[in-house]
Design an enzyme around this catalytic site. Sequence first.
Site, mmCIF file in Angstrom:
data_model
loop_
_atom_site.group_PDB
_atom_site.id
_atom_site.type_symbol
_atom_site.label_atom_id
_atom_site.label_comp_id
_atom_site.label_asym_id
_atom_site.label_seq_id
_atom_site.Cartn_x
_atom_site.Cartn_y
_atom_site.Cartn_z
ATOM 1 C CE LYS A 10 -2.495 0.590 3.731
ATOM 2 N NZ LYS A 10 -3.423 0.504 4.871
ATOM 3 C CE LYS A 11 -0.088 3.177 5.306
ATOM 4 N NZ LYS A 11 -0.135 3.057 6.746
HETATM 5 N N1 C2G Z 1 -6.837 7.268 13.370
HETATM 6 C C1 C2G Z 1 -7.515 8.329 13.939
HETATM 7 N N2 C2G Z 1 -6.884 9.522 14.117
HETATM 8 C C2 C2G Z 1 -5.605 9.682 13.725
HETATM 9 C C3 C2G Z 1 -4.899 8.623 13.153
HETATM 10 C C4 C2G Z 1 -5.552 7.405 12.981
HETATM 11 O O1 C2G Z 1 -8.710 8.219 14.279
HETATM 12 N N3 C2G Z 1 -5.057 10.881 13.912
HETATM 13 C C5 C2G Z 1 -7.564 6.004 13.157
HETATM 14 C C6 C2G Z 1 -7.699 5.648 11.676
HETATM 15 O O2 C2G Z 1 -8.783 6.345 11.086
HETATM 16 C C7 C2G Z 1 -7.930 4.153 11.762
HETATM 17 C C8 C2G Z 1 -7.099 3.742 12.993
HETATM 18 O O3 C2G Z 1 -6.871 4.927 13.746
HETATM 19 O O4 C2G Z 1 -9.293 3.885 12.024
HETATM 20 C C9 C2G Z 1 -5.773 3.138 12.565
HETATM 21 O O5 C2G Z 1 -5.074 4.099 11.806
HETATM 22 P P1 C2G Z 1 -3.951 3.676 10.780
HETATM 23 O O6 C2G Z 1 -2.996 2.776 11.460
HETATM 24 O O7 C2G Z 1 -3.439 4.891 10.121
HETATM 25 O O8 C2G Z 1 -4.806 2.807 9.757
HETATM 26 P P2 C2G Z 1 -4.565 2.617 8.219
HETATM 27 O O9 C2G Z 1 -3.089 2.518 7.918
HETATM 28 O O10 C2G Z 1 -5.376 3.636 7.499
HETATM 29 O O11 C2G Z 1 -5.110 1.154 7.975
HETATM 30 O O12 C2G Z 1 -8.207 -1.823 6.061
HETATM 31 C C10 C2G Z 1 -7.827 -0.530 6.338
HETATM 32 C C11 C2G Z 1 -6.445 -0.388 6.870
HETATM 33 O O13 C2G Z 1 -5.994 -1.460 7.610
HETATM 34 C C12 C2G Z 1 -6.415 0.931 7.629
#
Ligand code: C2G
Length: 130
Positions: free
Chosen positions: A44-45
Amino acid sequence: MTRVLTFGTFDLFHIGHVNMLLRAAELGDHVTVGVSSDALNFSKKGRYPVYREEHRMAIVASLACVHEVFVEESLELKGDYIREHRADVLVMGDDWAGKFDHYRELCDVVYLPRTAEVSTTDIIQSIRDD
Ligand code: C2G
């Protein structure tokens, strides 16, 4: 019993992650978290998370508001995960708003607002800048 399912990488676990999981837990009685795999993050990244999969899972599993964790291997498998974990509600951060609406035929889909001004990317950047 209402079963909640949510997903994330949870790398460099921070307050935004806590807030999201606590609010997800308010929507039901049982919370399952799909922690995205190292390989999924790479695809993904284009980079691996700082904390490896087993450690990210152990951190999330240690929280009082989380009952179960599993490895999310693919973004495309959400339908299977919803069925497998008998989820009543899928909770996602609002950065994903609208993206998972098609799962409404399987369960409720709720997008919660993210916590402002905190992100794993910014934490990595601020450490690099020091
Ligand atoms: N989150 C949040 N506020 C932030 C950062 C993150 O509410 N400032 C929430 C994200 O919206 C998510 C959760 O914390 O619900 C985990 O964040 P990430 O680790 O950034 O998730 P991501 O990499 O977007 O992975 O299937 C979807 C993926 O697995 C999501």
